[in-house]
Design an enzyme around this catalytic site. Structure first.
Site, PDB file in Angstrom:
ATOM      1  N   ARG A 274       8.229   7.779  -8.774  1.00 38.88           N
ATOM      2  CA  ARG A 274       7.676   7.149 -10.030  1.00 38.88           C
ATOM      3  C   ARG A 274       6.485   7.382 -10.028  1.00 38.88           C
ATOM      4  O   ARG A 274       5.585   6.514  -9.128  1.00 38.88           O
ATOM      5  CB  ARG A 274       8.121   5.545  -9.783  1.00 38.88           C
ATOM      6  CG  ARG A 274       8.198   4.809 -11.006  1.00 38.88           C
ATOM      7  CD  ARG A 274       8.401   3.511 -10.746  1.00 38.88           C
ATOM      8  NE  ARG A 274       7.172   2.795 -10.229  1.00 38.88           N
ATOM      9  CZ  ARG A 274       7.036   1.965  -9.451  1.00 38.88           C
ATOM     10  NH1 ARG A 274       8.072   1.281  -9.080  1.00 38.88           N
ATOM     11  NH2 ARG A 274       6.330   1.247  -8.828  1.00 38.88           N
ATOM     12  N   HIS A 278       6.184   0.351 -11.862  1.00 39.15           N
ATOM     13  CA  HIS A 278       7.614  -0.076 -12.204  1.00 39.15           C
ATOM     14  C   HIS A 278       7.777  -0.282 -13.658  1.00 39.15           C
ATOM     15  O   HIS A 278       8.798   0.312 -14.120  1.00 39.15           O
ATOM     16  CB  HIS A 278       7.870  -1.264 -11.310  1.00 39.15           C
ATOM     17  CG  HIS A 278       9.210  -2.008 -11.568  1.00 39.15           C
ATOM     18  ND1 HIS A 278      10.259  -1.347 -11.477  1.00 39.15           N
ATOM     19  CD2 HIS A 278       9.356  -3.428 -12.243  1.00 39.15           C
ATOM     20  CE1 HIS A 278      11.275  -2.059 -11.910  1.00 39.15           C
ATOM     21  NE2 HIS A 278      10.872  -3.341 -12.292  1.00 39.15           N
ATOM     22  N   TYR A 287      -0.098  -1.605  -4.387  1.00 36.00           N
ATOM     23  CA  TYR A 287       0.901  -1.402  -3.233  1.00 36.00           C
ATOM     24  C   TYR A 287       1.178   0.231  -2.735  1.00 36.00           C
ATOM     25  O   TYR A 287       1.873   0.420  -1.855  1.00 36.00           O
ATOM     26  CB  TYR A 287       2.306  -1.959  -3.579  1.00 36.00           C
ATOM     27  CG  TYR A 287       2.963  -1.551  -4.859  1.00 36.00           C
ATOM     28  CD1 TYR A 287       3.433  -0.310  -4.980  1.00 36.00           C
ATOM     29  CD2 TYR A 287       2.683  -2.442  -5.890  1.00 36.00           C
ATOM     30  CE1 TYR A 287       3.873   0.109  -6.202  1.00 36.00           C
ATOM     31  CE2 TYR A 287       3.334  -1.907  -7.309  1.00 36.00           C
ATOM     32  CZ  TYR A 287       4.052  -0.857  -7.332  1.00 36.00           C
ATOM     33  OH  TYR A 287       4.358  -0.312  -8.605  1.00 36.00           O
TER      34      TYR A 287
END
Lengths: 380, 326
Positions: A274, A278, A287
């Site tokens: 990805r 998100h 992160y």
């Protein structure tokens, strides 16, 4: 080497290998033998290769338009597919017209391959409607937000088509359930595996392993490669390079054809990444590190197909420019249509609680309309 | 006296609890590296490390069940569930296990587990992330259910919850995280009593969690109408503090319950019943209820706002009860 690993692992493959028919440099691998002996290859015409390229470029361009619209406040939220175009287009194009898909909220690329007007997810995320495509007409169910829930719906649907006698032949039907790496930890997904296994359901579990569940890396979901999970449930699993549209097509087509002929479920792990957040609500720099994102840029699904087309002289500069132009024009036209979508009247919130109304809801609707009327003529 | 946000107050409460007691740890989805989907645990991983700030696999049933096991073994887990809607995946663990084990063991052991979850709408998260299901948990014997509405309670309730020998559910309304307020005293909060957040003579507005600010805003509107509203913050949803409610209604003789849950089978219904049972002859009018529209929570912003209890609707309900509108 563990059971199920591939002897030919593919360029840049994770441990255990994956099916790859197009390297990140755009070199074609003629065929790959899967762990169960299945031969994976594709036999596309030049025109078909060009169509796949056009699909990839278009779904990426439309996705970029959605991200921009969200940033401009025109969509409430957006779940970008950036980086996962090949996994989605490969799987979507591998479906036959009679096959049914159960998507998550990120499957805009699969939706596009089903021939659904791409404005529909925009309307959904803008909050003016619930999407609105007909799942039966397009054989593409509604987006599912609850993580993994659709794998059970897909399992039930697959059992149903077997009861209807629609499997067991080359022109039978099959089902494909889309989900992500995070969903594999949910009870629903594991229960879907159990059920599909024991009922030998005509279903393909298509897991896009994009390496993250919001912030949580794959290592928080599994100690073994995800495709190997299927062996515990009694059906085959195979990992494919999810950034390779050719391999994804070949693996998905084979699994769907097995299912439609009555050979039961398959788990496909499409190994991808990805590239964005998100959803538009989170910040991935919190992160994960930039070098990891950079390492995936060189595996880009579009640039490798473009390199292949160039090497094969299937596409030239004029073709690539024309595809870009067409995708841009499609995105601009879509943007204009999105901006014209009208906000729904608040009273419509009562419309779809029950199909024929109910005393409680009807009374509330009437009370709400009276209340709304008290604001008429005021600035509010 | 310290001023901080509700989010910071929750974080500070977790931090202090973890510093004070090695048995306390936090687990849930995205609580570690990301700092929690609502930013509550930001920075805690750095201070306490991954053993005590645990990112879990995506399985609500598993991390609540594991929390029960850890609590039975003597630890003091704080489990974070991203939203109350997601907690339904863990409902069996919460109801059939956490809430019943004291009974099922003949009193041999309880489950000292704290489960925190975000609740409520207003943030365009649609019909699978935004409901107010507090009453589902308030229905269950064996649980204590709290809903901090103020920054001070966000800071003070966790320590009391962790000291409880039984499972405690803490509801954090998503609309409150950015609210700033004062924390006069960081000592553990008393959970047994509702609080009068604004005294008044004419009507009692009763809210909890996210509807306390709604009730206070309505009280301001009513003041302009010449109606003096008292606002009560329930604070604890199980067990309810009937005495505070009855005392207030006995003064004002009018009550409106403001509840973000759906009206049918709601906490507002329970409170209305209790007032009717215990203070019927003090009432000058039936108890009013302002709740969410009984529809799945819409995603579209203007529909969502229309579905939620708003100060103007509370004002209208109160005006009607006290007879301002004739």
């Amino acid at each position: 080497m563990a059971k199920g690993d591939l002897e030919t692992v593919g360029a840049d493959a994770p441990a255990g290998g994956y099916v790859q028919l197009l390297t990140p440099d755009g070199d074609r691998v003629e065929r790959v033998t899967g762990p169960d002996g299945t031969e994976y290859s594709v036999d596309f015409t030049d025109a078909e290769y060009r169509t796949l390229y056009r699909d990839l470029v278009t779904v990426r361009r439309l996705d970029a338009e959605a991200t921009a619209l969200q940033r401009q406040g025109e969509l409430g939220i957006w779940a970008s597919l950036l980086g996962q175009e090949a996994a989605q287009v490969g799987a979507g194009r591998a479906m036959r017209p009679q096959d049914m898909a159960f998507p998550t909220y990120r499957e805009h690329g699969v939706l596009y391959t089903r021939g659904i007007d791409p404005i529909m997810p925009f309307g959904l995320f803008r909050g003016v409607n619930q999407g609105g495509w007909d799942p039966q007409e397009y054989k593409f169910n509604q987006y599912t937000i609850v993580i993994g829930a659709q794998t059970l719906h897909a399992t039930g649907y697959a059992m149903g088509i077997t009861m209807d006698g629609k499997t067991g032949s080359a022109d039978g039907e099959a089902v494909i359930a889309f989900f992500g790496d995070g969903a594999t930890s949910q009870g629903d997904v594991n229960e879907a595996f159990v059920w599909s296994g024991v009922y030998h359901a005509p279903i393909v579990f298509f897991c896009q392993n994009n390496q993250y569940a919001i912030s949580e890396p794959l290592e928080r979901q599994t100690r073994i490669p995800l495709y190997r999970r299927s062996s515990g449930f009694g059906f085959p699993g195979v990992r494919v390079d999810g950034n390779d549209v050719l391999a994804t097509f070949a693996v998905t087509r084979a699994a769907l054809d097995n299912a439609r002929q009555g050979q039961g479920p398959t788990l496909i792990e499409a190994y991808t990444y990805r590239m964005g957040a998100h959803t538009s609500s989170d910040d991935p720099t919190r992160y994960r590190i930039a070098s990891e994102v950079e390492s995936w840029k060189v595996k880009d699904p579009i640039s490798r197909l473009k390199a292949f087309l160039e090497k094969q002289q299937v596409g030239d500069a004029a073709f690539f420019a024309e595809v870009d132009e067409q995708a841009k024009a499609e995105a601009i036209a879509l943007r204009e249509r999105v901006l014209e979508l009208q906000d729904p009247d608040p009273v419509t919130m009562f419309d779809h609680v029950y199909p024929h109304g109910s005393p409680e809801v009807d009374a509330q609707r009437e009370a709400f309309q009276r209340y709304q009327a008290t604001f008429e003529g005021s600035a509010h | 006296m310290t001023t901080m946000t509700y989010r910071e107050a929750m974080r500070e409460a977790i931090r202090q609890a973890m510093r004070a007691d090695d048995r306390v740890f936090l687990m849930g989805e995205d609580v570690g590296r990301y700092g929690g989907c609502f930013g509550v645990s930001l920075g805690l991983l750095e201070e306490f490390g991954p053993d005590r700030i645990r990112d879990t696999p995506l399985s609500e049933s598993a991390f609540v069940g594991a929390g029960i096991g850890a609590a039975l073994g003597g630890l003091r887990p704080i489990v974070e569930i991203m939203t109350v809607n997601f907690s339904l995946l863990a409902l069996d663990q919460i109801l059939n296990n956490a809430a019943t084990l004291r009974h099922m063991s003949g009193g041999q052991f309880g489950v000292p587990l704290v489960i925190r979850m975000t609740t409520g709408g207003g943030r365009q998260l649609a019909a699978q992330h935004s409901h107010s299901l507090e009453v589902w948990y308030a229905h269950i014997p064996g649980l204590r259910v709290v809903a901090p509405a103020t920054v001070a309670d966000a800071r003070g309730m966790l320590a009391t919850a962790l000291a409880d020998p039984d499972p405690v559910i803490v509801f954090e309304h998503g609309g409150l995280y950015n609210v700033s307020g004062e924390v006069p005293d960081p000592s553990p909060a008393d959970l047994d009593r509702a609080a009068v957040r604004r005294p008044g003579r004419d009507v009692t507005l009763i809210g909890y969690g996210g509807t306390v600010p709604t009730a206070l805003a309505a009280a301001d509107l009513l003041a302009a109408d010449g109606v003096d509203a008292e606002v009560i913050d329930l604070r604890t949803l199980r067990p309810l503090d009937d005495a505070t409610l009855v005392a207030s209604v006995s003064r004002t003789h009018h009550a409106v319950v403001v509840d973000e849950g759906w009206r049918t089978g709601s906490l507002a219904g329970e409170i209305s019943a209790r007032i009717t049972e215990q203070a019927f002859y003090e009432l000058d009018a039936p108890v009013g209820r302002v709740c969410s529209a009984e529809v799945p929570m819409p995603y579209a912003a203007q529909l969502e706002q229309a579905a939620l209890p708003q100060p103007a609707a509370v004002r209208a309900a109160a005006r009607q009860l006290v007879g301002v509108d004739g």
